[in-house]
Design a protein around this motif. Structure first.
Motif, short mmCIF file in Angstrom:
data_model
loop_
_atom_site.label_atom_id
_atom_site.label_comp_id
_atom_site.label_asym_id
_atom_site.label_seq_id
_atom_site.Cartn_x
_atom_site.Cartn_y
_atom_site.Cartn_z
N GLY A 149 62.60 19.18 -5.95
CA GLY A 149 63.28 17.94 -5.67
C GLY A 149 63.27 16.90 -6.77
N PRO A 150 63.62 15.66 -6.40
CA PRO A 150 63.74 14.58 -7.39
C PRO A 150 62.40 14.06 -7.88
N TYR A 151 61.30 14.51 -7.30
CA TYR A 151 59.99 14.03 -7.74
C TYR A 151 59.24 15.08 -8.55
N SER A 152 59.97 16.04 -9.11
CA SER A 152 59.34 17.04 -9.98
C SER A 152 58.67 16.35 -11.16
N CYS A 153 57.60 16.95 -11.64
CA CYS A 153 56.77 16.28 -12.64
C CYS A 153 56.01 17.35 -13.42
N PRO A 154 56.19 17.44 -14.75
CA PRO A 154 55.58 18.54 -15.51
C PRO A 154 54.09 18.35 -15.82
N PHE A 155 53.63 17.11 -15.93
CA PHE A 155 52.21 16.88 -16.20
C PHE A 155 51.78 15.55 -15.57
N ASP A 156 50.48 15.44 -15.31
CA ASP A 156 49.99 14.20 -14.70
C ASP A 156 49.65 13.18 -15.77
N ASP A 157 49.09 12.06 -15.39
CA ASP A 157 48.82 10.98 -16.35
C ASP A 157 47.57 11.22 -17.18
N GLU A 158 46.95 12.39 -17.02
CA GLU A 158 45.86 12.80 -17.90
C GLU A 158 46.33 13.86 -18.90
N GLY A 159 47.60 14.30 -18.75
CA GLY A 159 48.14 15.33 -19.63
C GLY A 159 47.94 16.74 -19.12
N THR A 160 47.39 16.89 -17.92
CA THR A 160 47.19 18.21 -17.34
C THR A 160 48.50 18.71 -16.74
N PRO A 161 48.95 19.91 -17.08
CA PRO A 161 50.16 20.44 -16.45
C PRO A 161 50.00 20.50 -14.93
N THR A 162 51.01 20.05 -14.21
CA THR A 162 50.96 20.12 -12.75
C THR A 162 51.19 21.56 -12.31
N LYS A 163 50.79 21.86 -11.08
CA LYS A 163 50.90 23.23 -10.58
C LYS A 163 51.11 23.22 -9.08
N PRO A 164 51.64 24.31 -8.54
CA PRO A 164 51.78 24.40 -7.08
C PRO A 164 50.39 24.47 -6.43
N VAL A 165 50.25 23.75 -5.35
CA VAL A 165 49.01 23.78 -4.58
C VAL A 165 49.35 23.78 -3.10
N VAL A 166 48.80 24.73 -2.36
CA VAL A 166 48.93 24.73 -0.90
C VAL A 166 47.70 24.03 -0.34
#
Length: 436
Positions: free
Chosen positions: A275-292
């Motif tokens: 969706g429109p809130y996709s984000c490649p990395f967080d504000d620490e520079g860590t790549p984001t990932k799918p989490v259940v």
């Protein structure tokens, strides 16, 4: 304005170089630039076009293990920022340095801009569709294209950046019938394109349902939260899944990993590409990932930043976000999805013999405790599977944890409300009161 513009800016490199030369053992620079072009309609007419730009830079450094943070907006002098951060570091206690090393230098830009005239046309189209059916309704709306570029650079070699373009719209329709005032509102957040006809249809449907006023139900009747209103329930779940709340033993799910915490029909997760809130990395520079987080009602994971994850003995989930420019990253969600069911909204309504639909509300109070009490701003009475009219002066109260265990049905009509993607749902276990 693209990510290449910010990546070619030398301010971040200047700040890092000066910080290290001035005695800091580590430093980090967070930059954000945004360009917004909103279009405003008021009382059915185009009122205003705007363009606004903003730019912010946050420097965080450590000298003798002591952190110092300073923030500046617009054009800044690198030397001044470094001096301020060093001065502030003398006031703080030493702390471990948590910085990410380089993982990926750049990410593709997300979304695309649209012409200003298209935003105007969308606004006019939505208003026309509503007023064709309800000519006495007054519509106000805003349509916006936001472009934001984020860059994060640190002394460990990290340098990542991307540009995020989102389209937003919000519309309210006000209908005055004698001494009865009705306001219906809805909105969209999308990539690339907005859908004025869908927005208009959603508002027209609510206006149709609210043609007449009826007495509210009382007692423990089933309550249907539309996708727009269901977001209220998930704020508590998000708080309970926060790794920081787990460390503080403030979450009721501290000892519940691997155990059921809600209805087996519910699966809650995050998806960096959704969706429109996709984000490649967080504000620490860590790549984001799918989490259940919750699978079929069973608690699987919490979300955390680097510091919280380390304290919990697990890795970061890529959820370190800054609540504000001058804040440290802390556990936060960039998107939160509830897996939809298979029933349409109409199917859900037809399942109810006697119940209440909550579509807009006032109040809340649904903190980590889960207790809430809301005034129904816009709600409808259901009898024998059909909406019979709008209810007024109605209140709903209960506990989020309790009602999410008493899920009756889950809709297929999931939509984005803020950064939460949720369908409509029917729950039991709530108390409904109203003035007959």
């Amino acid at each position: 304005m693209g990510s290449e513009n910010l990546s070619q800016d030398t301010l971040a490199e200047q700040l890092l170089e000066l910080a290290i030369k001035s005695g800091a053992e580590a430093a980090e620079v967070y930059q954000s630039r945004s360009l917004s072009r909103p279009v405003f309609f008021e009382a059915n007419r185009l009122k205003q076009l705007e363009t606004s730009q903003s730019e912010g830079t946050a420097l965080r450094l450590w000298r003798n293990g002591r952190p110092g943070v300073t923030v500046a907006y617009g054009s800044v002098a690198a030397q001044t920022m470094v001096e301020r951060a060093l001065a502030l570091s003398q006031l703080n206690q030493p702390e471990p340095v948590e910085l990410v090393q380089n993982s990926q230098p750049s990410y593709p830009d997300i979304g695309s801009t649209v012409p200003l005239q298209l935003l105007v046309n969308w606004g006019k189209e939505a208003i026309a569709l509503i007023r064709d059916v309800y000519p006495d309704v007054l519509c106000s709306s805003d349509w916006e294209c936001d472009v934001e570029t984020t860059r994060l650079v640190n002394s460990q070699g990290l340098d990542c950046y991307y540009t995020d373009t989102t389209l937003n719209c919000y519309m309210s329709a006000e209908w005055v019938r004698g001494d009865d005032f009705l306001s219906v509102a809805d909105g969209q957040t999308q990539r690339d394109i907005l859908h004025p006809e869908k927005l208009a249809h959603q508002i027209l449907q609510r206006l149709d349902w609210a043609k007449g006023n009826v007495p509210p139900p009382t007692g423990g009747v089933p309550v249907l939260f539309t996708s727009k209103a269901a977001d209220m329930l998930w704020g508590t779940a998000q708080a309970a899944l926060n790794g920081k709340r787990i460390l503080e033993v403030a979450s009721p799910w501290v000892e519940r990993l691997g155990k059921p915490v809600m209805s087996s029909s519910l699966t809650l997760y995050q998806d960096p590409q959704a969706g429109p809130y996709s984000c490649p990395f967080d504000d620490e520079g860590t790549p984001t990932k799918p989490v259940v987080f919750i699978q079929d009602g069973i608690l699987q994971n919490f979300y955390c930043d680097r510091t919280t994850g380390k304290q919990l003995g697990i890795n970061t989930t890529g959820n370190g976000f800054r609540p504000s420019f001058g804040s440290y990253p802390s556990p936060g969600l960039f998107n939160f999805l509830i897996q939809p069911g298979s029933a349409s909204l109409q199917d859900l309504i037809e399942q109810m013999d006697d119940g209440l639909i909550v579509d807009q509300m006032l109040g809340g109070g649904n903190g980590i405790s889960g207790d809430f009490s809301i005034n129904v701003d816009l709600g409808y009475r259901v009898k024998n599977g059909q909406i019979i009219g709008r209810v007024k002066d109605t209140m709903v109260a209960g506990n989020v944890y309790t009602v999410l265990k008493q899920l009756v049905a889950l809709g297929s009509d999931a939509d984005w409300n803020g950064s939460c993607y949720t369908p409509s749902l029917i729950v039991e276990g709530l108390s409904t009161t109203g003035r007959i």
